[in-house]
Design an enzyme around this catalytic site. Structure first.
Site, PDB file in Angstrom:
ATOM      1  N   ARG A   1       0.853  -1.195   0.000  1.00 57.73           N
ATOM      2  CA  ARG A   1       0.000   0.000   0.000  1.00 57.73           C
ATOM      3  C   ARG A   1       0.886   1.241   0.000  1.00 57.73           C
ATOM      4  NH1 ARG A   1      -3.652  -2.391  -1.654  1.00 57.73           N
ATOM      5  NH2 ARG A   1      -5.745  -2.672  -0.793  1.00 57.73           N
TER       6      ARG A   1
ATOM      7  N   HIS B   1      -0.752   0.448 -10.077  1.00 53.80           N
ATOM      8  CA  HIS B   1      -1.386  -0.527  -9.162  1.00 53.80           C
ATOM      9  C   HIS B   1      -1.936  -1.737  -9.936  1.00 53.80           C
ATOM     10  CE1 HIS B   1      -3.487  -1.016  -5.018  1.00 53.80           C
ATOM     11  NE2 HIS B   1      -3.118  -2.190  -5.517  1.00 53.80           N
TER      12      HIS B   1
ATOM     13  N   GLU C   1      -3.810   7.377  -4.821  1.00 52.86           N
ATOM     14  CA  GLU C   1      -4.105   6.815  -6.149  1.00 52.86           C
ATOM     15  C   GLU C   1      -5.451   7.313  -6.673  1.00 52.86           C
ATOM     16  OE1 GLU C   1      -3.791   2.571  -5.756  1.00 52.86           O
ATOM     17  OE2 GLU C   1      -1.767   2.719  -4.980  1.00 52.86           O
TER      18      GLU C   1
HETATM   19  O1  A2R Z   1       3.244  -7.767  11.811  1.00 50.20           O
HETATM   20  P1  A2R Z   1       2.879  -9.201  11.559  1.00 50.20           P
HETATM   21  O2  A2R Z   1       3.863 -10.173  12.111  1.00 50.20           O
HETATM   22  O3  A2R Z   1       1.426  -9.486  11.856  1.00 50.20           O
HETATM   23  O4  A2R Z   1       3.045  -9.356   9.964  1.00 50.20           O
HETATM   24  C1  A2R Z   1       2.095  -8.823   9.042  1.00 50.20           C
HETATM   25  C2  A2R Z   1       2.617  -7.537   8.421  1.00 50.20           C
HETATM   26  N1  A2R Z   1       2.155  -6.354   9.164  1.00 50.20           N
HETATM   27  C3  A2R Z   1       2.962  -5.464   9.722  1.00 50.20           C
HETATM   28  N2  A2R Z   1       4.293  -5.355   9.743  1.00 50.20           N
HETATM   29  C4  A2R Z   1       4.840  -4.332  10.429  1.00 50.20           C
HETATM   30  N3  A2R Z   1       4.121  -3.401  11.074  1.00 50.20           N
HETATM   31  C5  A2R Z   1       2.761  -3.455  11.070  1.00 50.20           C
HETATM   32  N4  A2R Z   1       2.052  -2.528  11.710  1.00 50.20           N
HETATM   33  C6  A2R Z   1       2.126  -4.530  10.371  1.00 50.20           C
HETATM   34  N5  A2R Z   1       0.852  -4.894  10.183  1.00 50.20           N
HETATM   35  C7  A2R Z   1       0.878  -6.013   9.440  1.00 50.20           C
HETATM   36  O5  A2R Z   1       2.113  -7.520   7.095  1.00 50.20           O
HETATM   37  C8  A2R Z   1       2.019  -9.782   7.861  1.00 50.20           C
HETATM   38  O6  A2R Z   1       3.203 -10.509   7.748  1.00 50.20           O
HETATM   39  C9  A2R Z   1       1.883  -8.879   6.662  1.00 50.20           C
HETATM   40  C10 A2R Z   1       0.507  -8.953   5.994  1.00 50.20           C
HETATM   41  O7  A2R Z   1       0.322 -10.264   5.559  1.00 50.20           O
HETATM   42  P2  A2R Z   1      -1.121 -10.899   5.247  1.00 50.20           P
HETATM   43  O8  A2R Z   1      -2.101 -10.454   6.265  1.00 50.20           O
HETATM   44  O9  A2R Z   1      -0.898 -12.370   5.031  1.00 50.20           O
HETATM   45  O10 A2R Z   1      -1.566 -10.202   3.914  1.00 50.20           O
HETATM   46  P3  A2R Z   1      -1.190 -10.564   2.381  1.00 50.20           P
HETATM   47  O11 A2R Z   1      -2.202 -11.477   1.816  1.00 50.20           O
HETATM   48  O12 A2R Z   1       0.244 -10.946   2.296  1.00 50.20           O
HETATM   49  O13 A2R Z   1      -1.382  -9.116   1.743  1.00 50.20           O
HETATM   50  C11 A2R Z   1      -0.575  -8.023   2.160  1.00 50.20           C
HETATM   51  C12 A2R Z   1      -1.007  -6.713   1.556  1.00 50.20           C
HETATM   52  C13 A2R Z   1      -2.510  -6.432   1.561  1.00 50.20           C
HETATM   53  O14 A2R Z   1      -2.972  -5.959   2.788  1.00 50.20           O
HETATM   54  C14 A2R Z   1      -2.648  -5.384   0.471  1.00 50.20           C
HETATM   55  O15 A2R Z   1      -2.395  -4.110   1.006  1.00 50.20           O
HETATM   56  C15 A2R Z   1      -1.541  -5.740  -0.492  1.00 50.20           C
HETATM   57  O16 A2R Z   1      -0.667  -6.652   0.192  1.00 50.20           O
HETATM   58  O17 A2R Z   1      -2.106  -6.361  -1.609  1.00 50.20           O
END
Ligand code: A2R
Length: 319
Positions: free
Chosen positions: A231, A278, A260
């Site tokens: 993002r 995107h 965007e």
């Molecule tokens: O922080 P963790 O260990 O929960 O890891 C998540 C990480 N994440 C963050 N890292 C650092 N600081 C934060 N505040 C934070 N919040 C979340 O981002 C996790 O490893 C990762 C997101 O992974 P998933 O929930 O499996 O989402 P996915 O399917 O990989 O998609 C990621 C993003 C979507 O939200 C769209 O924005 C884009 O890719 O298409």
């Protein structure tokens, strides 16, 4: 038929299925959205949405007292106030997994394009400059060390691909993951100092806002490359522009932006960055899978079988 709202345009593949199963109100087409909501809001039980066309938040929920479920098109759902939905007992669904490989493929393509300057090299040939002399030598992927910001589903698929390219992988997130072989950094600045290539696949929202800031870019250093397929809000775009202008880092490959589809003119004017509109998940194959999962979530919900892929803020417990 059950009434639902579509907040923005969906591909015909998904929209036609929704129209066959539900009475669909196309909110973004209404000249006076408030008037449409006033007229039909009392009978709407579902929302199909995604993107920035209409923010799906408490104000919209207030206008839809019978609302039960919001099906978001996309894995990222930062345009939906899922926390507020959870408080109100609503369900929010997204489209995880079906786009993971597509976005990871794009991330590697963007990385290669940025490092080896593929769009610039293509422009060079088309301009007839090859006839004059060979394109200057570029930087290389060889010897690079990659830090992934957000090692989730897509982040892991990116990491696998980076490994296949023979490069070491580290990652930063809020938590160390026990089952991955990569080095974990609780501090993003410390990871940036140890690598020269950052790939951001973190979600949007308040907790990641401007996480990649001037300090992180400075730590990354003059050979540094930033790739963003997560993002736009995760990077402080103004700090990135300054860092690129002042050679604090080398280059950037961006598929996502803060506002965007508006991209800062300063970025567009730079020839040493690669900018994509995107398109991470934007293949016919993957967008159809995402559309199908959105439709399936709504159909499953209204068939009384619960949501297929609810988000973390609105977990579903079978009664
Ligand atoms: O922080 P963790 O260990 O929960 O890891 C998540 C990480 N994440 C963050 N890292 C650092 N600081 C934060 N505040 C934070 N919040 C979340 O981002 C996790 O490893 C990762 C997101 O992974 P998933 O929930 O499996 O989402 P996915 O399917 O990989 O998609 C990621 C993003 C979507 O939200 C769209 O924005 C884009 O890719 O298409």
């Amino acid at each position: 038929m059950t009434d639902i709202i579509m907040t923005g345009p969906l591909m015909a593949y998904a929209a036609d299925q929704l129209k066959a199963r539900f009475t669909v109100h196309e909110l973004w087409k209404a000249e006076d959205r408030a008037a449409l909501l006033k007229e039909i809001g009392g009978k709407v039980r579902g929302v199909a949405g995604g993107g920035a066309h209409v923010r799906i938040d408490g104000a919209l929920f207030d206008a839809l007292p019978k609302l039960e479920v919001v099906a978001n098109f996309g894995v990222g759902y930062d345009s939906v106030d899922a926390k507020e939905a959870g408080k109100r007992g609503l369900i929010v669904t997204n489209t995880p997994d079906v786009l993971t490989d597509e976005v990871a493929d794009l991330a590697l393509g963007l990385l290669l394009a940025t490092v080896r300057q593929l769009p610039q090299v293509d422009r060079y040939l088309r301009a007839g400059k090859w006839l004059e002399k060979a394109y200057p030598l570029t930087t290389s992927l060889r010897t690079r060390k990659v830090g992934i910001v957000g090692l989730g589903r897509i982040g892991k698929a990116v990491a696998q691909r980076i490994e296949a390219f023979g490069l070491p992988v580290s990652y930063h997130g809020r938590t160390r993951q026990a089952d991955v072989p990569y080095r974990y950094y609780p501090s993003l600045v410390e990871m940036a100092a140890d690598v020269d290539t950052l790939i951001s696949v973190a979600p949007g929202g308040a907790s990641t806002h401007h996480m990649i800031n001037a300090d992180v870019l400075k730590a990354l250093g003059p050979n540094g490359i930033v790739i963003n397929v997560g993002r736009g809000t995760v990077i402080d775009e103004q700090a990135l522009i300054e860092a690129l202008k002042n050679k604090v880092i080398l280059s950037a490959g961006l598929d996502v932006f803060e506002d965007e589809p508006r991209v800062p003119a300063e970025l567009i004017a730079m020839d040493h960055v690669v900018l994509l509109p995107h398109v991470g998940s934007a293949s016919v194959h993957t967008r159809e899978q995402m559309g199908q999962l959105l439709v399936d979530n709504l159909v499953s919900w209204f068939d009384g079988k619960g949501p297929l892929t609810p988000v973390a803020e609105t977990p579903w417990k079978k009664a």
